[in-house]
Design an enzyme around this catalytic site. Structure first.
Site, PDB file in Angstrom:
ATOM      1  N   ASP A 172      51.154  23.479  40.075  1.00  0.00           N
ATOM      2  CA  ASP A 172      51.625  24.862  39.989  1.00  0.00           C
ATOM      3  C   ASP A 172      52.169  25.345  41.332  1.00  0.00           C
ATOM      4  OD1 ASP A 172      51.034  24.992  37.340  1.00  0.00           O
ATOM      5  OD2 ASP A 172      49.276  26.277  37.538  1.00  0.00           O
ATOM      6  N   ASN A 226      53.326  34.930  40.985  1.00  0.00           N
ATOM      7  CA  ASN A 226      51.871  34.985  40.805  1.00  0.00           C
ATOM      8  C   ASN A 226      51.250  36.286  41.294  1.00  0.00           C
ATOM      9  OD1 ASN A 226      51.050  32.687  39.467  1.00  0.00           O
ATOM     10  ND2 ASN A 226      49.802  31.905  41.129  1.00  0.00           N
ATOM     11  N   ARG A 277      35.073  41.199  59.076  1.00  0.00           N
ATOM     12  CA  ARG A 277      35.001  42.661  59.029  1.00  0.00           C
ATOM     13  C   ARG A 277      35.510  43.139  57.686  1.00  0.00           C
ATOM     14  NH1 ARG A 277      37.884  44.119  64.730  1.00  0.00           N
ATOM     15  NH2 ARG A 277      36.129  43.798  66.128  1.00  0.00           N
ATOM     16  N   SER A 279      43.573  35.739  41.397  1.00  0.00           N
ATOM     17  CA  SER A 279      43.044  36.900  40.681  1.00  0.00           C
ATOM     18  C   SER A 279      41.804  36.527  39.866  1.00  0.00           C
ATOM     19  CB  SER A 279      44.127  37.474  39.764  1.00  0.00           C
ATOM     20  OG  SER A 279      43.627  38.551  39.012  1.00  0.00           O
TER      21      SER A 279
END
Length: 295
Positions: free
Chosen positions: A74, A147, A158, A191
């Site tokens: 991909d 994407n 942080r 995601s």
């Protein structure tokens, strides 16, 4: 006399190391009457010279191409996404990677390329995002992404604070490692790793998923594609905050920068030769991934 259709063969030089799969495909396609040319998604010195296969420039050849075949995973298709979308050339993926959600064929299925002869193509239109950064009223970064657009902190441990808006006003505040703004195609990528939903890739949605949020109330959002997403990082000057589109080179953000993501007029056209549904592909790929970690 009808002119031959031109197909670009685009092997990832690190995946198809000896150009074996691309060369086999080239022979099959020329046998059934196509003109073929080999281009690389990115350069690798000396690649292909021992085979005597000339390598041509993709940016030049794509202008008169009817189809591009990507040999890799991909990541190879993602690397090519902007170029093919801007030139409106459909892509057929041959999977030489691990998961390969976007790839259509495995190397043992090359005979299926003969099905292209009649040029009766089934094409999936995948939405893309226009991604930009506005600084002092000027656009200082602009691209299209298949994407996702990822806004995240540097390697220093942080928390980064991000404020997310749509054209309708304030949406949410995220404190953590950052946020992924993704398309349905990208929903099975970074995601998904953040805990975001898996969305059918032909759908039209914009997904917003926090990365390692510090609040238990932080959740993913699935929005209508008509929205324009705007993200600011109020303390970017004190902390390193970066934007990366489709895993590309990171762009360093400043305090007043506005990252904007919206539905692009460009789409990625993926060629389908098999009748496998998204559910079948997902089940198979997930089973492969699970088996890999059980070893």
């Amino acid at each position: 006399m009808e002119t031959k259709k031109k197909i670009i063969l685009c092997p990832n030089p690190y995946r198809d190391k000896d150009m074996r799969v691309a060369a086999q495909s080239k022979a099959i396609l020329e046998e059934v009457g196509f003109e073929t040319v080999v281009c690389l998604p990115f350069q690798k010195e000396g690649y292909g010279t021992d085979l005597g296969v000339p390598i041509f420039q993709l940016t030049h050849e794509i202008k008169k191409a009817d189809l591009l075949i990507a040999f890799g995973g991909d990541g190879t298709i993602l690397h090519l996404a902007k170029t093919v979308a801007m030139n409106n050339v459909p892509v057929l993926g041959i999977n030489l990677g691990s998961l390969g959600f976007m790839s259509e064929l495995e190397p043992n299925e090359l005979d299926r390329l003969r099905d292209l002869k009649d040029w009766n193509l089934t094409i999936e239109d995948r939405m893309m995002l226009d991604v930009s950064v506005v600084r002092d009223g000027r656009t200082v970064y602009s691209t299209i992404a298949l994407n996702d657009a990822v806004i995240s902190k540097g390697s220093i441990a942080r928390v980064v604070r991000l404020e997310i808006y749509t054209e309708e006003g304030f949406l949410t505040r995220v404190g953590g490692d950052g946020v992924v703004i993704s398309t349905p195609t990208g929903s099975t990528g970074y995601s998904m790793a953040t805990g975001g939903p898996i969305v059918e890739p032909t759908a039209r949605n914009i997904l917003i998923s926090p990365i390692c949020p510090h609040s238990t109330r932080s959740s993913s959002y699935v929005l209508d594609p008509s929205h324009v997403i705007r993200v600011t990082a109020p303390d970017a000057n004190r902390k390193f905050v970066y934007l990366s589109s489709d895993g590309g080179k990171a762009f360093s953000l400043k305090n007043e920068d506005v990252v904007q993501a919206s539905l692009s007029k460009h789409t990625m056209k993926l060629v389908r030769l098999s009748k496998k549904s998204f559910c079948e592909i997902l089940d198979k790929k997930m089973a492969m991934e699970a088996a890999k970690y059980e070893k």
